[in-house]
Structure formats: structure tokens, C-alpha cells
Design a protein around this motif. Structure first.
Motif, PDB file in Angstrom:
ATOM      1  N   LYS A 101       0.828  -1.212   0.000  1.00 26.78           N
ATOM      2  CA  LYS A 101       0.000   0.000   0.000  1.00 26.78           C
ATOM      3  C   LYS A 101       0.860   1.260   0.000  1.00 26.78           C
ATOM      4  O   LYS A 101       0.585   2.213  -0.737  1.00 26.78           O
ATOM      5  CB  LYS A 101      -0.950   0.009   1.195  1.00 26.78           C
ATOM      6  CG  LYS A 101      -1.848   1.252   1.230  1.00 26.78           C
ATOM      7  CD  LYS A 101      -2.786   1.238   2.407  1.00 26.78           C
ATOM      8  CE  LYS A 101      -3.696   2.435   2.532  1.00 26.78           C
ATOM      9  NZ  LYS A 101      -3.453   3.588   1.717  1.00 26.78           N
ATOM     10  N   LYS A 116       2.265   1.816  -3.484  1.00 21.20           N
ATOM     11  CA  LYS A 116       1.213   2.302  -4.389  1.00 21.20           C
ATOM     12  C   LYS A 116       0.907   3.773  -4.117  1.00 21.20           C
ATOM     13  O   LYS A 116       0.791   4.573  -5.049  1.00 21.20           O
ATOM     14  CB  LYS A 116      -0.066   1.472  -4.225  1.00 21.20           C
ATOM     15  CG  LYS A 116       0.001   0.097  -4.827  1.00 21.20           C
ATOM     16  CD  LYS A 116      -1.316  -0.653  -4.606  1.00 21.20           C
ATOM     17  CE  LYS A 116      -1.234  -2.064  -5.149  1.00 21.20           C
ATOM     18  NZ  LYS A 116      -2.485  -2.818  -4.940  1.00 21.20           N
ATOM     19  N   ASP A 117       0.767   4.125  -2.842  1.00 21.05           N
ATOM     20  CA  ASP A 117       0.464   5.515  -2.472  1.00 21.05           C
ATOM     21  C   ASP A 117       1.594   6.459  -2.889  1.00 21.05           C
ATOM     22  O   ASP A 117       1.346   7.574  -3.360  1.00 21.05           O
ATOM     23  CB  ASP A 117       0.209   5.634  -0.974  1.00 21.05           C
ATOM     24  CG  ASP A 117      -1.087   4.961  -0.534  1.00 21.05           C
ATOM     25  OD1 ASP A 117      -1.913   4.609  -1.408  1.00 21.05           O
ATOM     26  OD2 ASP A 117      -1.261   4.785   0.696  1.00 21.05           O
ATOM     27  N   ASP A 143       1.560   5.783 -12.605  1.00 23.50           N
ATOM     28  CA  ASP A 143       0.734   4.586 -12.503  1.00 23.50           C
ATOM     29  C   ASP A 143       1.636   3.449 -12.040  1.00 23.50           C
ATOM     30  O   ASP A 143       2.701   3.221 -12.631  1.00 23.50           O
ATOM     31  CB  ASP A 143       0.127   4.269 -13.878  1.00 23.50           C
ATOM     32  CG  ASP A 143      -0.772   3.052 -13.869  1.00 23.50           C
ATOM     33  OD1 ASP A 143      -0.440   2.047 -13.195  1.00 23.50           O
ATOM     34  OD2 ASP A 143      -1.805   3.094 -14.551  1.00 23.50           O
ATOM     35  N   GLU A 144       1.234   2.748 -10.998  1.00 21.06           N
ATOM     36  CA  GLU A 144       2.095   1.685 -10.453  1.00 21.06           C
ATOM     37  C   GLU A 144       2.413   0.596 -11.470  1.00 21.06           C
ATOM     38  O   GLU A 144       3.441  -0.049 -11.398  1.00 21.06           O
ATOM     39  CB  GLU A 144       1.471   1.073  -9.200  1.00 21.06           C
ATOM     40  CG  GLU A 144       0.190   0.341  -9.485  1.00 21.06           C
ATOM     41  CD  GLU A 144      -0.252  -0.504  -8.331  1.00 21.06           C
ATOM     42  OE1 GLU A 144       0.511  -1.367  -7.889  1.00 21.06           O
ATOM     43  OE2 GLU A 144      -1.382  -0.288  -7.891  1.00 21.06           O
ATOM     44  N   LYS A 145       1.549   0.380 -12.417  1.00 22.16           N
ATOM     45  CA  LYS A 145       1.782  -0.654 -13.429  1.00 22.16           C
ATOM     46  C   LYS A 145       2.688  -0.154 -14.554  1.00 22.16           C
ATOM     47  O   LYS A 145       3.258  -0.946 -15.292  1.00 22.16           O
ATOM     48  CB  LYS A 145       0.450  -1.153 -13.990  1.00 22.16           C
ATOM     49  CG  LYS A 145      -0.395  -1.866 -12.937  1.00 22.16           C
ATOM     50  CD  LYS A 145      -1.638  -2.455 -13.518  1.00 22.16           C
ATOM     51  CE  LYS A 145      -2.598  -3.073 -12.549  1.00 22.16           C
ATOM     52  NZ  LYS A 145      -2.216  -3.315 -11.202  1.00 22.16           N
TER      53      LYS A 145
END
Length: 155
Positions: free
Chosen positions: A8, A11-12, A20-22
Motif C-alpha cells: 500500500k 502504491k500511495d 501509474d504503479e503498473k
């Protein structure tokens, strides 16, 4: 298995950068300081307070673990002993030097105890001696130390 808090926090952090995390090319490792719960928690707190801005590790341990050395720009999620995320740091500088050549300035930047080189050498000698023994090495004044400076980029 990484804790949910680590995933988390990453991601934050990526979202806070507008990424974008991806899609991001940024990566991280997650770890705690030292080899015991009390020190892991105390050192993480020093990072949060802004007192601790560096860390040192035994060069031979990277070789033993077949792990790459930290490098400028690396991200790390600092955790407590239980693996819960505390903050994210970004490496700003890495130098590999013999134990005997660690400087007063580095000891001060590491921010532990009274911040003196004498204090640094005493507590790190004990730690590096335990670590060296665990990987079949002998601690000495010429053992190589990875001196890593960092900044907190996310709490």
C-alpha cells in the motif's frame, strides 16, 4: 511475502508522484535496520525524525547473499521488525570503504547514539562482527563497509 502495508505504501507513493504503479519504472526493496527488534524500531524512528540519513552494511554480506549493492536512486521501504511499512527512502550516495576509513561526517549522518565516530565504530564493530561470523568471515579493520546516504521521500 510482503506485508499489505508495504504494498500500500508503495502504491500511495507512486500515485503521489502522478505515476501509474503498473507503468512506473521505479522499483523498491523492503527491509528493516539491524539484526534485532529493538534496534530495528529505534533506527526506523530516527529516520522518521530526520536524525538518521545514512546506513552502513557489510560488503561481504552482499556477495554472500548474491545481492547487488545499493546505488544512487534506489528506493527502499523501511519497515519495523514485523515488516510493517514505516517510510520510503531514496539512496543519494553510496561509497564502499574499509571500516577503518569511515569518517566522522558519515557517523554523524548515520545519526546514532552521540553521533561520534567512536560510538559508530563501537556499535558497528559489534554488529559487523556478528554478521561476518554468520557468513564465515572474520571482522577486521580492513573489512569493506557499504556507506549509503539517503533521504526520506515518503512517510
Amino acid at each position: 511475502m510482503e506485508k499489505e502495508s508495504v504494498i500500500k505504501m508503495w502504491k500511495d507513493y507512486i500515485l503521489s508522484l502522478g505515476e501509474d504503479e503498473k507503468q512506473t519504472d521505479k522499483t523498491y526493496s523492503a527491509w528493516y535496520f539491524c539484526d534485532n527488534e529493538q534496534d530495528a524500531h529505534e533506527l526506523a524512528q530516527l529516520v522518521l525524525e530526520g536524525t538518521k540519513k545514512a546506513t552502513a552494511s557489510l560488503f561481504d554480506s552482499y556477495e554472500f547473499e548474491n545481492d547487488s549493492l545499493p546505488k544512487k536512486g534506489d528506493h527502499s521501504i523501511i519497515t519495523n521488525w514485523q515488516g510493517e511499512a514505516i517510510c520510503i527512502i531514496k539512496t543519494t550516495n553510496v561509497e564502499v570503504v574499509p571500516f577503518k576509513n569511515v569518517t566522522e561526517e558519515f557517523a554523524r549522518t548515520e545519526g546514532e547514539g552521540d553521533k561520534s565516530l567512536r560510538y559508530w565504530k563501537n556499535c558497528h564493530w559489534d554488529y559487523f562482527s556478528r554478521e561476518a561470523k554468520a557468513i564465515g568471515k572474520q571482522a577486521d579493520d580492513n573489512m569493506l563497509v557499504v556507506c549509503e546516504k539517503f533521504e526520506v521521500v515518503y512517510k
